[in-house]
Design a protein around this motif. Structure first.
Motif, PDB file in Angstrom:
ATOM      1  N   LEU A 104       6.973 -12.376 -10.644  1.00  7.41           N
ATOM      2  CA  LEU A 104       6.645 -11.448 -11.522  1.00  7.41           C
ATOM      3  C   LEU A 104       6.584  -9.921 -10.747  1.00  7.41           C
ATOM      4  CD1 LEU A 104       3.739 -12.608 -13.873  1.00  7.41           C
ATOM      5  CD2 LEU A 104       6.514 -12.794 -14.075  1.00  7.41           C
ATOM      6  N   GLY A 105       6.082 -10.024  -9.450  1.00  5.02           N
ATOM      7  CA  GLY A 105       5.892  -8.771  -8.554  1.00  5.02           C
ATOM      8  C   GLY A 105       7.170  -8.419  -8.399  1.00  5.02           C
ATOM      9  N   GLU A 106       8.212  -9.056  -8.285  1.00  4.06           N
ATOM     10  CA  GLU A 106       9.670  -8.831  -7.714  1.00  4.06           C
ATOM     11  C   GLU A 106      10.196  -8.048  -9.171  1.00  4.06           C
ATOM     12  OE1 GLU A 106      11.234  -8.511  -5.384  1.00  4.06           O
ATOM     13  OE2 GLU A 106      13.443  -8.575  -5.991  1.00  4.06           O
ATOM     14  N   LEU A 107      10.060  -8.632 -10.117  1.00  5.94           N
ATOM     15  CA  LEU A 107      10.697  -8.083 -11.252  1.00  5.94           C
ATOM     16  C   LEU A 107      10.139  -6.650 -11.493  1.00  5.94           C
ATOM     17  CD1 LEU A 107      10.428 -11.096 -13.940  1.00  5.94           C
ATOM     18  CD2 LEU A 107      12.365 -10.171 -12.667  1.00  5.94           C
ATOM     19  N   VAL A 108       8.758  -6.481 -11.084  1.00  2.00           N
ATOM     20  CA  VAL A 108       8.210  -5.002 -11.300  1.00  2.00           C
ATOM     21  C   VAL A 108       8.946  -4.347 -10.329  1.00  2.00           C
ATOM     22  CG1 VAL A 108       6.049  -3.938 -11.162  1.00  2.00           C
ATOM     23  CG2 VAL A 108       6.126  -5.878 -12.519  1.00  2.00           C
ATOM     24  N   ARG A 109       8.925  -4.655  -9.060  1.00  2.00           N
ATOM     25  CA  ARG A 109       9.544  -4.021  -8.177  1.00  2.00           C
ATOM     26  C   ARG A 109      10.980  -3.280  -8.390  1.00  2.00           C
ATOM     27  NH1 ARG A 109      13.252  -3.816  -4.244  1.00  2.00           N
ATOM     28  NH2 ARG A 109      14.135  -5.936  -5.141  1.00  2.00           N
ATOM     29  N   ARG A 110      11.579  -4.221  -8.999  1.00  2.00           N
ATOM     30  CA  ARG A 110      12.978  -4.026  -9.432  1.00  2.00           C
ATOM     31  C   ARG A 110      13.031  -2.932 -10.437  1.00  2.00           C
ATOM     32  NH1 ARG A 110      17.244  -8.902  -8.856  1.00  2.00           N
ATOM     33  NH2 ARG A 110      16.508  -9.653  -7.204  1.00  2.00           N
ATOM     34  N   VAL A 111      12.205  -2.978 -11.318  1.00  2.00           N
ATOM     35  CA  VAL A 111      12.057  -1.785 -12.316  1.00  2.00           C
ATOM     36  C   VAL A 111      11.618  -0.567 -11.618  1.00  2.00           C
ATOM     37  CG1 VAL A 111      11.010  -1.159 -14.680  1.00  2.00           C
ATOM     38  CG2 VAL A 111      11.585  -3.625 -14.043  1.00  2.00           C
ATOM     39  N   LEU A 112      10.585  -0.527 -10.934  1.00  2.00           N
ATOM     40  CA  LEU A 112      10.171   0.658 -10.317  1.00  2.00           C
ATOM     41  C   LEU A 112      11.250   1.245  -9.317  1.00  2.00           C
ATOM     42  CD1 LEU A 112       6.687  -0.372  -8.917  1.00  2.00           C
ATOM     43  CD2 LEU A 112       7.296   0.971 -10.893  1.00  2.00           C
ATOM     44  N   LEU A 113      12.085   0.196  -8.718  1.00  6.64           N
ATOM     45  CA  LEU A 113      13.098   0.892  -8.009  1.00  6.64           C
ATOM     46  C   LEU A 113      14.247   1.819  -8.851  1.00  6.64           C
ATOM     47  CD1 LEU A 113      14.728   0.981  -5.079  1.00  6.64           C
ATOM     48  CD2 LEU A 113      15.658  -1.064  -5.649  1.00  6.64           C
ATOM     49  N   ARG A 114      14.583   0.949 -10.042  1.00  3.22           N
ATOM     50  CA  ARG A 114      15.362   1.841 -10.766  1.00  3.22           C
ATOM     51  C   ARG A 114      14.893   3.098 -11.308  1.00  3.22           C
ATOM     52  NH1 ARG A 114      17.633  -0.013 -16.643  1.00  3.22           N
ATOM     53  NH2 ARG A 114      18.915   1.881 -16.911  1.00  3.22           N
ATOM     54  N   LEU A 115      13.625   3.204 -11.544  1.00  6.77           N
ATOM     55  CA  LEU A 115      13.024   4.180 -12.032  1.00  6.77           C
ATOM     56  C   LEU A 115      12.893   5.443 -10.799  1.00  6.77           C
ATOM     57  CD1 LEU A 115      10.162   2.989 -14.373  1.00  6.77           C
ATOM     58  CD2 LEU A 115      11.797   4.560 -14.971  1.00  6.77           C
ATOM     59  N   ALA A 116      12.825   4.989  -9.672  1.00  5.62           N
ATOM     60  CA  ALA A 116      12.800   5.824  -8.483  1.00  5.62           C
ATOM     61  C   ALA A 116      14.207   6.451  -8.321  1.00  5.62           C
ATOM     62  CB  ALA A 116      12.350   5.103  -7.120  1.00  5.62           C
ATOM     63  N   GLU A 117      14.975   5.582  -8.489  1.00  2.00           N
ATOM     64  CA  GLU A 117      16.495   5.855  -8.176  1.00  2.00           C
ATOM     65  C   GLU A 117      17.077   6.755  -9.406  1.00  2.00           C
ATOM     66  OE1 GLU A 117      18.262   2.169  -5.606  1.00  2.00           O
ATOM     67  OE2 GLU A 117      18.557   2.257  -7.764  1.00  2.00           O
TER      68      GLU A 117
ATOM     69  N   THR B  45      12.955  11.570  -2.996  1.00  2.00           N
ATOM     70  CA  THR B  45      13.548  10.290  -2.184  1.00  2.00           C
ATOM     71  C   THR B  45      13.037   8.958  -2.592  1.00  2.00           C
ATOM     72  OG1 THR B  45      11.866  10.753  -0.568  1.00  2.00           O
ATOM     73  CG2 THR B  45      14.138  11.602   0.060  1.00  2.00           C
ATOM     74  N   VAL B  46      13.892   8.050  -2.646  1.00  2.00           N
ATOM     75  CA  VAL B  46      13.295   6.813  -2.956  1.00  2.00           C
ATOM     76  C   VAL B  46      12.489   6.001  -1.638  1.00  2.00           C
ATOM     77  CG1 VAL B  46      13.997   4.367  -3.481  1.00  2.00           C
ATOM     78  CG2 VAL B  46      15.375   6.347  -4.527  1.00  2.00           C
ATOM     79  N   PRO B  47      11.332   5.854  -1.922  1.00  2.05           N
ATOM     80  CA  PRO B  47      10.693   5.145  -0.899  1.00  2.05           C
ATOM     81  C   PRO B  47      11.292   3.939  -0.091  1.00  2.05           C
ATOM     82  CG  PRO B  47       9.271   5.391  -2.669  1.00  2.05           C
ATOM     83  CD  PRO B  47      10.368   5.708  -3.026  1.00  2.05           C
ATOM     84  N   SER B  48      11.531   4.059   1.169  1.00  2.00           N
ATOM     85  CA  SER B  48      12.401   2.791   1.696  1.00  2.00           C
ATOM     86  C   SER B  48      11.672   1.443   1.402  1.00  2.00           C
ATOM     87  CB  SER B  48      12.772   2.857   3.189  1.00  2.00           C
ATOM     88  OG  SER B  48      11.464   3.015   4.091  1.00  2.00           O
ATOM     89  N   LYS B  49      10.370   1.208   1.531  1.00  2.00           N
ATOM     90  CA  LYS B  49       9.698   0.012   1.344  1.00  2.00           C
ATOM     91  C   LYS B  49      10.090  -0.516  -0.132  1.00  2.00           C
ATOM     92  CE  LYS B  49       6.705  -0.517   4.837  1.00  2.00           C
ATOM     93  NZ  LYS B  49       6.973  -1.771   5.443  1.00  2.00           N
TER      94      LYS B  49
ATOM     95  N   LEU C  38      -0.043   1.618  -4.800  1.00  2.00           N
ATOM     96  CA  LEU C  38       1.376   2.175  -4.440  1.00  2.00           C
ATOM     97  C   LEU C  38       1.387   2.820  -3.099  1.00  2.00           C
ATOM     98  CD1 LEU C  38       1.824   3.955  -7.827  1.00  2.00           C
ATOM     99  CD2 LEU C  38       2.998   1.833  -7.296  1.00  2.00           C
ATOM    100  N   LYS C  39       0.147   3.134  -2.651  1.00  2.70           N
ATOM    101  CA  LYS C  39       0.391   3.950  -1.198  1.00  2.70           C
ATOM    102  C   LYS C  39       0.466   2.975  -0.241  1.00  2.70           C
ATOM    103  CE  LYS C  39      -2.075   7.061   1.766  1.00  2.70           C
ATOM    104  NZ  LYS C  39      -3.380   7.422   2.268  1.00  2.70           N
ATOM    105  N   GLU C  40      -0.425   1.528  -0.473  1.00  2.00           N
ATOM    106  CA  GLU C  40      -0.691   0.588   0.545  1.00  2.00           C
ATOM    107  C   GLU C  40       0.690  -0.093   0.696  1.00  2.00           C
ATOM    108  OE1 GLU C  40      -2.705  -3.821  -0.036  1.00  2.00           O
ATOM    109  OE2 GLU C  40      -3.991  -1.980  -0.631  1.00  2.00           O
ATOM    110  N   ILE C  41       1.301  -0.299  -0.712  1.00  2.00           N
ATOM    111  CA  ILE C  41       2.665  -1.102  -0.556  1.00  2.00           C
ATOM    112  C   ILE C  41       3.977  -0.546  -0.029  1.00  2.00           C
ATOM    113  CG2 ILE C  41       3.930  -2.935  -1.814  1.00  2.00           C
ATOM    114  CD1 ILE C  41       0.926  -3.705  -1.464  1.00  2.00           C
ATOM    115  N   PHE C  42       3.986   0.719  -0.969  1.00  2.00           N
ATOM    116  CA  PHE C  42       5.311   1.396  -0.713  1.00  2.00           C
ATOM    117  C   PHE C  42       5.386   2.675   0.134  1.00  2.00           C
ATOM    118  CE2 PHE C  42       5.485  -0.565  -5.163  1.00  2.00           C
ATOM    119  CZ  PHE C  42       6.372  -1.606  -4.728  1.00  2.00           C
ATOM    120  N   GLY C  43       4.096   3.094   0.359  1.00  2.00           N
ATOM    121  CA  GLY C  43       3.692   4.060   1.189  1.00  2.00           C
ATOM    122  C   GLY C  43       3.950   5.497   0.309  1.00  2.00           C
TER     123      GLY C  43
END
Ligand code: BG6
Length: 457
Positions: free
Chosen positions: A284-297, A305-309, A339-344
């Motif tokens: 579930l965490g990974e699914l949310v990350r993928r959606v956030l990544l798409r939204l960031a891109e 910029t897309v946070p590298s984390k 969001l700060k702790e995990i993705f900076g």
């Protein structure tokens, strides 16, 4: 627009879930019919546990539990019908991550050392008495008896190639010998069932199976669900199904031997079955990350910029998603700090935080509703819903960190099951949390399959 698309794609209308439940029941049929569990999309793995605890068990037994995220060891003193559980003691240790990729010996030595440390208090062991252990090993195993199980494959992030194809009880027994522990993995062999060599032909094998009512576990990790079923049944005779909603997903129920056909060759239905990856805590965490990544891109969710984390697979865990999804602070401060702790990413706006919560909601709600559909499917297969039998009370014992700790998820599983069963059946099926039921369940299965006469247990 992207979030709206996500919510649309994650929608689980009741009618669709009813189809999922029916498909689950049909796949279970197909899995039972398949000659080899690996030959069907839904693995129906017989556990060979031919009797559940009755409450009459007596003696001192151990339970081991290598599950999703933790290893547990438990000792229980059973006093039979009159006295029930006289004493119970347990210890839980997180599995050191490096052991998930190391060698087989390292992993099983870790288990045996923890067991030896725990059992040191049991002076009878030092005196040479052999104790019996039930071992809950929550990974797909192909069993040929209640005491032997060959690992089919590792799941839930474990990856130790050399263990695949090996007998897990041998691995454990050898490690126990290295620790000079005089114990045997008893949870498993019932000498009355398999007194001689393993059957040589499949037909002989099936014939032996057909003589007994069996427990079948569907999907991946067999034993934690079987353990939970055994542990829960000890307290409540109405438990008909045990479900694990944790790092992984699986279920166990009692199957009638008549449901296992004498003929083979029936193929399971076609179509994709990725059920577990939409539901389990591991994903579930990974699914949310993928959606956030798409939204960031595509929509600059976190700025230019897309946070590298954010590009790191599995960096976002389900417990963090749960914490963000349950944030009740007025400024969604928990979301901001995670969001700060995990993705900076610093100083996220309220809009961004709200959007993150919406995404967590969509992914978690879909998971919970699908999990409920899976449970409804097993109840359907058992004839517990939509039939006269459905009027009998059915208790579903659920364990696993996802169900236990993610309250929105838990509430949604329960309400969706009521929605799916409809008014007639909604009162007859009840979901209960069976916390850590499988360690005690394993010990109870060892007790009900004990080799020793009462006086030496
Ligand atoms: C535990 C059971 O309570 O839940 C284990 O004792 C099971 O057998 C585990 O594997 C699953 O939960 P998680 O969240 O650790 O995968």
């Amino acid at each position: 627009e992207i979030v709206r698309q996500l919510e649309e794609a994650c929608a689980t209308p009741t009618e669709r879930l009813k189809q999922v439940a029916q498909a689950m029941a049909a796949e279970m049929h197909a899995g039972l019919l398949a000659a080899d569990a690996g030959g069907s999309k839904l693995r129906m793995l017989p556990s060979f546990v031919d009797k559940l605890p009755t409450g009459d068990e007596e003696g001192l037994f151990y339970g081991l539990d290598l599950g999703g995220t933790n290893f547990r060891v438990l000792r229980v003193q059973l006093g039979g019908k009159e006295r029930g559980i006289i004493e119970q003691e347990s210890k839980e240790v997180p599995i050191p991550p490096h052991l998930m990729f190391g060698s087989s010996d390292e992993l099983f030595d870790f288990i045996a050392i923890e067991l030896a440390d725990f059992a040191a208090k049991d002076c009878l062991i030092e005196g040479g008495r052999q104790r019996e252990i039930g071992f809950t090993f929550s990974f797909p195993m192909r069993q040929s008896s209640v005491s032997t199980g060959v690992l089919v494959k590792w799941t839930k992030g474990f990856s130790i190639d050399e263990t695949v194809g090996k007998d897990i009880s041998v691995e454990l027994t050898e490690a126990m010998e290295r620790q000079h522990l005089d114990m045997r993995v008893a949870a498993l062999v019932n000498p009355n069932i398999f007194p001689v060599d393993p059957p040589r032909t499949l037909v002989a094998f099936i014939h032996r199976i057909l003589r007994f009512k069996m427990h079948c576990a569907l999907e991946m990790q067999v034993n934690d669900a079987v353990g939970t079923l055994a542990g829960s049944r000890f307290y409540d005779k109405d438990v008909v199904l045990a479900v694990i909603l944790g790092t992984g997903t699986n279920a166990a129920y009692v199957e009638s031997s008549s449901a296992i056909p004498r003929c083979h060759g029936l193929q399971p239905q076609s179509g994709e079955m990725i059920f577990e990856k939409l539901i389990s805590g591991m994903y579930l965490g990974e699914l949310v990350r993928r959606v956030l990544l798409r939204l960031a891109e595509e929509a600059a969710l976190f700025g230019d910029t897309v946070p590298s984390k954010l590009e790191e697979p599995f960096i976002l865990t389900t417990p963090v998603v749960s914490a963000m999804n349950h944030d009740t602070t007025s400024n969604l401060g928990v979301v901001g700090s995670k969001l700060k702790e995990i993705f900076g990413v610093d100083g996220t706006s309220m809009d961004t935080r709200r959007m993150v919560v919406r995404i967590c909601d969509a992914i978690a709600e879909r998971a919970a509703r699908l999990a409920a559909a899976g449970i409804a499917g097993v109840l359907l297969k058992q004839g517990r819903v939509g039939s006269d039998d459905g009027k009998k009370k059915a208790v579903v014992a659920v364990d696993g960190g996802l169900f236990e700790h993610y309250s929105k998820f838990r509430r949604c599983v329960k309400s969706t099951l009521r929605e799916l069963l409809g008014e007639d059946d909604s009162e007859s099926a009840v979901i209960k949390l069976a916390n850590d039921g499988s360690s005690i369940g394993a010990a109870l299965v060892a007790a009900s399959h004990s080799h020793w006469p009462l006086m030496v247990r």
